[in-house]
Design an enzyme around this catalytic site. Structure first.
Site, PDB file in Angstrom:
ATOM      1  N   GLU A  85       0.826  -1.210   0.000  1.00  0.00           N
ATOM      2  CA  GLU A  85       0.000   0.000   0.000  1.00  0.00           C
ATOM      3  C   GLU A  85       0.855   1.253   0.000  1.00  0.00           C
ATOM      4  O   GLU A  85       0.353   2.369   0.018  1.00  0.00           O
ATOM      5  CB  GLU A  85      -0.940   0.003   1.211  1.00  0.00           C
ATOM      6  N   ARG A 105      17.856  10.638 -20.814  1.00  0.00           N
ATOM      7  CA  ARG A 105      18.004  10.892 -22.257  1.00  0.00           C
ATOM      8  C   ARG A 105      18.318  12.359 -22.531  1.00  0.00           C
ATOM      9  O   ARG A 105      18.724  12.729 -23.621  1.00  0.00           O
ATOM     10  CB  ARG A 105      16.738  10.488 -23.029  1.00  0.00           C
ATOM     11  N   ASP A 107      11.721  17.971 -28.758  1.00  0.00           N
ATOM     12  CA  ASP A 107      10.821  17.069 -28.035  1.00  0.00           C
ATOM     13  C   ASP A 107       9.430  17.683 -27.910  1.00  0.00           C
ATOM     14  O   ASP A 107       9.298  18.881 -27.689  1.00  0.00           O
ATOM     15  CB  ASP A 107      11.324  16.903 -26.581  1.00  0.00           C
TER      16      ASP A 107
END
Ligand code: JD8
Length: 299
Positions: free
Chosen positions: A117, A159, A174
């Site tokens: 949990e 990256r 991007d």
């Protein structure tokens, strides 16, 4: 950059050692260390969990092994460098490209992968007294633990590091990154052969006309974003939209609003629902925002 990951499933993080990240580690750009939390348990059964205070389903991860692990890992790291603790959790702030860029600027990240949990809340609270702590969620769906989210965040961050990706250019444009197409989804991409079983490639892409190609790509990004992520369109700064952008968005909007007058109220609701579902499952009812576009009018 140094990355430490603490987990009860170290084998889950093996991918951090392959492909881009593997090479980056070989090149010394990245130093990844994965630790098994059970190494910091003290009982025969190497217990890391117990029942939740206040009752309820499942088990909660105990604070003692976590604190012992974090203390040891922070001691083992480079002196005079402060780590940032990243705790993936569905109740965290949404992880975005902007977060990826910010974390890429840090020298040392420690990821705490919870299971069951979750981790006893006092661990993050106590960690905040010694280092910055970020509780981040990768999306509104429930995973079984923090490992998969850690792989996602590590890839999005590393990256961006110089020397990780072959050509840094591909980072420059991007989606979601500040720049001309920021806040827009990428349009469709194509490569050889120009004719694939009778399916062609938009001629403009073979025209060598860079202005026309840039315009075409922006049109596609606007269409796909309007189709799949209208929330991003709503987030665009109108000052960043030129006349042609507004035409494209009006046209997309128009297509969405093409409901003949005789269609009754209930039908409009149904169509709205379908429209909604279409955003979820493209292609079910006619126009698919991802479908290859008909050739746009020359600029
Ligand atoms: C960490 C335990 C499982 C979560 C009971 C299912 C992130 N976007 C995301 N979705 N789920 C996670 C995530 C789930 C995790 C843990 C991250 C540690 N669980 C728990 C609460 C409900 N089980 C995540 N990032």
């Amino acid at each position: 950059m140094r990355i430490d990951v603490v987990t009860i499933f170290p084998e889950y993080l093996v991918p951090l050692g392959v492909s881009l990240l593997g090479k980056a580690s070989e090149r010394g750009v990245l130093h990844v260390h994965v630790h098994d939390l059970r190494a910091w348990t003290t009982d025969l059964h190497r217990t890391v969990d117990d029942t939740p205070y206040g009752g309820g389903p499942g088990m909660v991860m105990k604070p003692e092994p976590w604190w012992a692990a974090l203390t040891a890992v922070t001691k083992a790291g480079p002196d005079a460098t402060q780590p940032m603790l990243v705790v993936p959790t569905p109740s965290g702030r949404r992880f975005t490209q902007r977060d990826a860029q910010r974390l890429a600027g840090r020298p040392w990240l420690i990821f705490a992968c919870g299971r069951y949990e979750g981790i006893d809340g006092r661990v993050a609270e106590r960690a905040r007294t010694t280092m910055p702590v970020e509780e981040l969620s990768i999306g509104d769906y429930v995973l079984a633990g923090g490992e998969a989210a850690t792989l996602v965040i590590v890839e999005a961050v590393t990256r961006l590091l110089p020397g990780v990706l072959g050509n840094a250019d591909s980072v420059a444009d991007d989606s979601f990154a500040p720049g001309t197409m920021s806040g827009l989804l990428e349009g469709p991409v194509y490569t050889k052969p120009a004719d694939w079983d009778g399916m062609g490639v938009p001629p403009v892409l073979q025209s060598g006309n860079h202005a026309a190609i840039a315009r075409w790509r922006r049109d596609q990004a606007l269409r796909r974003t309007a189709g799949n992520r209208p929330d991003l369109i709503a987030g665009l700064d109108p000052a960043d939209l030129d006349e042609r952008d507004r035409e494209v968005l009006a046209d997309v909007g128009e297509r969405d609003r093409e409901v003949p007058a005789e269609v009754g109220e209930r039908d409009r609701e149904v169509l709205a629902e379908v429209g909604e579902r279409e955003r979820e499952v493209p292609g079910e009812t006619g126009r698919d925002p991802n479908a290859p576009p008909a050739d746009p009018p020359p600029p």
